[in-house]
Design a protein around this motif. Structure first.
Motif, mmCIF file in Angstrom:
data_model
loop_
_atom_site.group_PDB
_atom_site.id
_atom_site.type_symbol
_atom_site.label_atom_id
_atom_site.label_comp_id
_atom_site.label_asym_id
_atom_site.label_seq_id
_atom_site.Cartn_x
_atom_site.Cartn_y
_atom_site.Cartn_z
ATOM 1 N N ILE A 98 0.835 -1.212 0.000
ATOM 2 C CA ILE A 98 0.000 0.000 0.000
ATOM 3 C C ILE A 98 0.863 1.252 0.000
ATOM 4 O O ILE A 98 0.627 2.188 -0.781
ATOM 5 N N TYR A 99 1.877 1.281 0.839
ATOM 6 C CA TYR A 99 2.702 2.499 0.924
ATOM 7 C C TYR A 99 3.658 2.635 -0.257
ATOM 8 O O TYR A 99 3.969 3.758 -0.685
ATOM 9 N N ALA A 100 4.120 1.520 -0.821
ATOM 10 C CA ALA A 100 4.952 1.601 -2.026
ATOM 11 C C ALA A 100 4.138 2.167 -3.190
ATOM 12 O O ALA A 100 4.606 3.052 -3.926
ATOM 13 N N LEU A 101 2.898 1.685 -3.340
ATOM 14 C CA LEU A 101 2.035 2.206 -4.401
ATOM 15 C C LEU A 101 1.625 3.651 -4.122
ATOM 16 O O LEU A 101 1.417 4.433 -5.054
ATOM 17 N N THR A 102 1.546 4.005 -2.848
ATOM 18 C CA THR A 102 1.246 5.390 -2.479
ATOM 19 C C THR A 102 2.353 6.324 -2.952
ATOM 20 O O THR A 102 2.084 7.416 -3.492
ATOM 21 N N MET A 103 3.601 5.908 -2.774
ATOM 22 C CA MET A 103 4.734 6.733 -3.200
ATOM 23 C C MET A 103 4.740 6.905 -4.723
ATOM 24 O O MET A 103 4.955 8.010 -5.241
ATOM 25 N N ILE A 104 4.448 5.818 -5.444
ATOM 26 C CA ILE A 104 4.392 5.895 -6.910
ATOM 27 C C ILE A 104 3.240 6.788 -7.358
ATOM 28 O O ILE A 104 3.385 7.651 -8.233
ATOM 29 N N SER A 105 2.066 6.585 -6.744
ATOM 30 C CA SER A 105 0.875 7.370 -7.093
ATOM 31 C C SER A 105 1.076 8.853 -6.809
ATOM 32 O O SER A 105 0.551 9.708 -7.535
ATOM 33 N N SER A 106 1.834 9.162 -5.752
ATOM 34 C CA SER A 106 2.095 10.566 -5.414
ATOM 35 C C SER A 106 2.809 11.280 -6.555
ATOM 36 O O SER A 106 2.446 12.402 -6.926
ATOM 37 N N VAL A 107 3.805 10.620 -7.109
ATOM 38 C CA VAL A 107 4.561 11.217 -8.219
ATOM 39 C C VAL A 107 3.644 11.430 -9.419
ATOM 40 O O VAL A 107 3.656 12.492 -10.060
ATOM 41 N N ILE A 108 2.827 10.407 -9.722
ATOM 42 C CA ILE A 108 1.922 10.505 -10.872
ATOM 43 C C ILE A 108 0.917 11.635 -10.680
ATOM 44 O O ILE A 108 0.639 12.425 -11.596
ATOM 45 N N LEU A 109 0.359 11.739 -9.461
ATOM 46 C CA LEU A 109 -0.630 12.784 -9.182
ATOM 47 C C LEU A 109 -0.025 14.179 -9.302
ATOM 48 O O LEU A 109 -0.633 15.085 -9.880
ATOM 49 N N VAL A 110 1.164 14.356 -8.749
ATOM 50 C CA VAL A 110 1.800 15.680 -8.786
ATOM 51 C C VAL A 110 2.111 16.084 -10.225
ATOM 52 O O VAL A 110 1.739 17.180 -10.673
ATOM 53 N N VAL A 111 2.770 15.202 -10.960
ATOM 54 C CA VAL A 111 3.159 15.532 -12.348
ATOM 55 C C VAL A 111 1.914 15.712 -13.220
ATOM 56 O O VAL A 111 1.795 16.691 -13.974
ATOM 57 N N GLY A 112 0.976 14.759 -13.107
ATOM 58 C CA GLY A 112 -0.250 14.846 -13.902
ATOM 59 C C GLY A 112 -1.054 16.086 -13.577
ATOM 60 O O GLY A 112 -1.582 16.752 -14.480
ATOM 61 N N GLY A 113 -1.153 16.419 -12.304
ATOM 62 C CA GLY A 113 -1.900 17.597 -11.895
ATOM 63 C C GLY A 113 -1.297 18.888 -12.421
ATOM 64 O O GLY A 113 -2.004 19.776 -12.902
ATOM 65 N N LEU A 114 0.030 18.994 -12.363
ATOM 66 C CA LEU A 114 0.696 20.193 -12.858
ATOM 67 C C LEU A 114 0.504 20.365 -14.358
ATOM 68 O O LEU A 114 0.329 21.479 -14.860
#
Length: 458
Positions: A98-114
């Motif tokens: 869960i936390y490994a996927l959270t770290m990956i998802s965080s990067v995707i969300l930040v880059v995608g959102g920007l």
């Protein structure tokens, strides 16, 4: 076992569910109250354009929030199943994944959102005078979405372990810290909209890290290991099967709301203001239903993990009956007060008239909404997340159709409210028919065997 953990696989079902639901209910109240106070701070201390800018950015940021709530649900279910089975080895595997996927998802969300912030604001026809502030707000919120993700996922993990108290405590701390930082940023440092967005991002990150520290400092049976991220394929597959349909469902709800807003605007500014009042009242009325139905997710997950199907079905049936009773009481209260509640928001007679009409209609949703919510979360907890997603989307998009046919085509403002009532009933009927007539209940019974879980109940 941590002192705030509840073992939902034993003891009186009703009492356990109420104890577990109470912090969730309080957390929802805190969230609604905070959103109201936050809007007051922005409007009073930064200005009307700043409030409009935050409002313009909200539909896009809400899509992210709804996605995160879906991940929270998935984390809660996966962890609850391991806790119910007393499987510490796979519990640690689940938390690591869960936390490994959270770290990956965080990067995707930040880059995608920007990348998406400016196009989204353009697509929503954001007025030029507030575009810049809305863009700044969205950019900072997307950068801070990593903290929001860590908080939501951590809350799901703790709830899955039977602890709904500490997620509430961190939510309360987040809200208080956010308010303090809001006031400092706009009254002392004059940072404007950027300060408001940064305050939110900082508060969420602090709360998210606080949950991770809490997990590591207490005896929950698993630790958060940011320094050693790893993904266990079986746990990742289970998480995705539950979380992604839930996330898609939540995003669909938000997109449907955007369509409905365009219908609302068709009837003018006073009606739009009245509909905003009705929406807020509906959200508050929904709080006890959301709290108990959210608790069912953990309850079913833990008892599925134990293999106690008899207790699972007792909990589902009891929760449905409880929420029907609560819903009838809420409906009666709203009918009695439908002409009084709008007075707290405005003195405009036309707005009061529209709002009273809307409250009187949507009050009836409470009488059957609990059936939908309980069955939806019970099936998610048993690994059947796709059907609830489909029935929920059916409800969302039938509301768009009903709204167009009754409100826009007929030119009747009441169609906005009746479309919500009809769509909510259609969604409830769809999942109830599937559960009781087309194998939903049997799917729950087969799930433990499918997952290799032995029957532990009587």
């Amino acid at each position: 076992m941590a002192k705030t953990q509840l073992d939902l696989t034993q003891g009186p079902i009703f009492k356990r569910l109420m104890l577990f639901s109470l912090p969730i209910l309080l957390g929802a109240v805190v969230t609604e109250f905070y959103n109201l106070v936050d809007a007051v701070i922005v409007g009073r201390f930064v200005g009307a354009n700043a409030l409009a800018a935050v409002s313009a950015a909200s539909p896009s940021t809400n899509v992210i929030n709804m996605f995160l709530i879906g991940l929270q649900t998935g984390a809660s279910v996966v962890v609850a199943q391991k806790v119910g089975a007393h499987d510490r080895t796979h519990l640690q595997d689940a938390v690591d994944t869960i936390y490994a996927l959270t770290m990956i998802s965080s990067v995707i969300l930040v880059v995608g959102g920007l990348l998406a912030a400016r196009p989204m604001l353009t697509a929503l026809n954001t007025p030029e005078e507030i575009f810049s502030d809305a863009y700044v707000y969205m950019t900072i919120v997307f950068v801070g979405s990593a903290g929001n993700l860590i908080y939501n996922v951590g809350s799901g993990v703790l709830r899955g372990m039977g602890d709904s108290t500490w997620p509430f405590i961190f939510l309360l701390c987040c809200a208080l810290l956010n308010l303090v930082l809001d006031l400092l940023s706009v009254t002392v440092f004059d940072f404007g909209v950027a300060g408001v967005a940064a305050a939110t991002a900082i508060a969420q990150m602090v709360s998210g890290l606080g949950i991770a520290i809490r997990l590591n400092k207490s005896n929950y049976g698993a630790k958060v290991r940011f320094a050693h991220p790893r993904i266990v394929r079986a746990e990742a597959t289970l998480l995705a099967a539950i979380a992604l349909p839930a996330a898609v469902q939540n995003v669909g709800n938000t997109l449907a709301a955007l369509f409905m807003q365009s219908y609302v605007n068709f009837f003018g500014a006073n009606f739009a203001a009245a509909n905003n009042i009705v929406t807020k009242v509906s959200a508050f009325a929904d709080i006890p239903i959301v709290a108990v139905s959210s608790a069912i997710c953990t309850f079913v997950g833990q008892n599925i993990g134990k293999g106690d199907l008899k207790r699972v079905h007792k909990g589902i049936t009891g929760s449905i009956l409880l929420l029907i009773g609560v819903g009838v009481a809420i409906c009666a209260g709203l009918q009695l007060l439908k002409g009084v509640i709008p007075l707290a928001f405005t003195d405009e007679e036309e707005i009061i008239f529209y709002a009273a009409c809307g409250i009187g209609v949507i009050a009836w949703v409470s009488t059957f909404n609990g059936v939908d919510r309980v069955l939806l979360n019970a099936m998610r907890a048993a690994g059947r997340s796709v059907v609830p997603m489909i029935t929920a989307q059916f409800g969302c998009f039938s509301r768009i159709l009903f709204g167009y046919l009754i409100a826009v085509r007929l030119g009747d403002y009441r169609g906005i409210f009746y479309s919500m009532l009809l769509a909510s009933f259609a969604r409830m009927a769809a999942i109830a028919v599937y559960y009781y007539c087309f194998g939903g209940k049997q799917a729950i019974d087969r799930y433990p065997q499918k997952m290799g879980i032995s029957h532990g109940g009587d």
